[in-house]
Scaffold this active site. Sequence first.
Site, short mmCIF file in Angstrom:
data_model
loop_
_atom_site.label_atom_id
_atom_site.label_comp_id
_atom_site.label_asym_id
_atom_site.label_seq_id
_atom_site.Cartn_x
_atom_site.Cartn_y
_atom_site.Cartn_z
N GLU A 71 0.81 -1.22 0.00
CA GLU A 71 0.00 0.00 0.00
C GLU A 71 0.85 1.27 0.00
OE1 GLU A 71 -3.15 -0.53 2.95
OE2 GLU A 71 -3.87 -2.29 1.89
N GLU B 105 -4.92 -8.40 -2.19
CA GLU B 105 -5.24 -8.60 -0.77
C GLU B 105 -6.66 -8.12 -0.61
OE1 GLU B 105 -2.61 -6.72 2.38
OE2 GLU B 105 -4.59 -6.13 3.11
#
Length: 532
Positions: A207, A329
């Site tokens: 991220e 994810e």
Amino acid sequence: MFLQPFSISPVLLLIFASFLIFCETNVSANSEDTLIFEKTVNVRQFSARVALDRPIKITDDRFLSITLSAGLIRDKWAPNFDTSSVKLKTLARGLSPVYLRLGGTSSDFLIFRNIEEFGKKLDFLNNDAPDSEDLQIPNTTSFNMTMFDWVYLNEFVRSIPGWKLIFDLNVLQRTNGHWDPSINASSLLVESSKKGYCLAGFELGNEPDSFFHILGYRIEPTVLGKDFRQLSKFKSLVPCMGQSLVIGPDVTARTMRKYKHELFLRKFLQEAHASLDAVTIHHYYVNARTATSEQFMDPDILDSLKTEFDVALNILAETSPGKPFWLGETSSAFGGGAPGLSDVYIAGFMWMDKLGLSARNGISVVMRQSFYKGHYALIDFRTLDPRPDYWLSFIFKKLVGNKVLDVSIDDQERKVRLYAHCTQKNGKSNQTNESVTFYGMNLYQEEVHLKLSQFSTNQELHIYMLEPNGPDGIFSTNVNLNGKLLQLLNENQELPPLNPRIQKSNIIRITPRALVFIVVPAVSAPACKSPK
Ligand SMILES: *[C@@H]1O[C@H](CO)[C@@H](O)[C@H](O)[C@H]1NC(C)=O
Ligand SMILES: *[C@@H]1O[C@H](CO)[C@@H](O)[C@H](O)[C@H]1NC(C)=O
Ligand SMILES: *[C@@H]1O[C@H](CO)[C@@H](O)[C@H](O)[C@H]1NC(C)=O
Ligand SMILES: *[C@@H]1O[C@H](CO)[C@@H](O)[C@H](O)[C@H]1NC(C)=O
Ligand SMILES: *[C@@H]1O[C@H](CO)[C@@H](O)[C@H](O)[C@H]1NC(C)=O
Ligand SMILES: *[C@@H]1O[C@H](CO)[C@@H](O)[C@H](O)[C@H]1NC(C)=O
């Protein structure tokens, strides 16, 4: 007053009609009040059609894949990730083939130590690490992954046929503003190669579009793009890593509609697309802390995933056309999953719908956060008992193949949701008999009838209906398949057989809040013929 006759007569009709139905179908088993008659008469019926001529998309053979958090290494595999457990191995086998991605926030704080720690024993009983990571306050202190940990993980993955490992490398190991593989990655890859651990793929960072939030500084997308090019070159030089995929950038997607995240992905891909084998975004529908049961069954929330896809697929089409697109994810609720929701039967609606919608939109791989640990895990942290979403995944693996078909259904409320693929090839024979597998759900509180209108009225159908087991209903931790509790057999050594209920009719009764798989056997769908 004039209206009264009109409001009475339908009721009379209902009562009259209900007698006919009562005689014919014996609804007494579930008649608790007179309303049931009205429902029986007014039972919703929807029609669905599937295009059998050709697949609209083809997914990866490991379409349904799974993750583990790197935080599990920080916590020394606590509370109970015991790879010698027969139960854990049996459950792992039931999901084959999969990619196992080890990654997440902790990856960027992982330091590799090439020390063996021979003779180390994991002490699960005296390890008080929490069941669930608090991902909303991420732990930003560094921790060690020793050779013991690395061997522990790799030997487990190697022991399960069909499992392949993807590892998320620490992107914060930098020199002069660039990722520096000589800090840890180089020795990790070389040592792995010597041990014969040829990884399926590598990621770099987690991220990165949200680093400012965690670290207080940014890595610019173009700089990160260069780091990925470096990774691609560098891993190719390590024996047995030549074929390993380079996967990224694992950006957050729940915020994809926010312009700055969109821009991050676009700029990154402009720089890195040629070095990437798959583009990943992350996705969660809701925040674990505020999640409600209504949200888990809300068609608008389920459909919101499509909006994320549209944004990301547009960027892909512009910057890297044809590149495989993965949910790297993903789960129901971010922040560890919502207790009492993400870990019980109701979670199945988001999970099944995500699989269906992803396949339809051409997403190649969907990596479920997580296999183990967190309220969204497929198995319980302490007991290693499979949760309802484990069973859903297990059945999906057995019945749903990689060719995605175009299916339509006439429910304007989008509460009966339906997807279709060619049936999964059966292990040794490679045969599907050109069968089709539908899968879907009934989000209504009442039974519905689903008519597969293109098939004959005496079409043989194999039904696999999932319903909650026990008094907790949709909040149950157990699930029935065709009325029978799903559980491991023979002291956890065996997975249960999947026995369909066979009917000869093209209309399927779907009970309230059921999840269903329907195999239409041997329909000779041209879309499902094996390529010559
Ligand atoms: C109706 O269903 C109930 C419950 O399944 C069963 O016990 C009963 O025998 C049935 N009656 C008839 C007439 O089929
Ligand atoms: C963060 O992780 C370290 C080990 O890496 C641990 O000692 C510490 O207790 C953790 N902090 C929190 C707040 O969980
Ligand atoms: C990590 O490993 C180094 C070198 O072996 C050691 O000095 C350090 O104490 C370790 N850190 C933790 C948190 O165990
Ligand atoms: C990994 O990086 C750390 C610095 O963060 C270093 O101390 C350690 O020696 C490196 N490990 C290996 C195996 O090179
Ligand atoms: C099954 O099909 C795949 C391609 O779809 C092929 O690679 C494989 O060799 C086949 N296996 C058998 C046993 O025919
Ligand atoms: C295909 O048909 C054969 C013969 O009828 C049967 O034994 C086999 O189980 C079928 N395979 C599938 C996947 O339905």
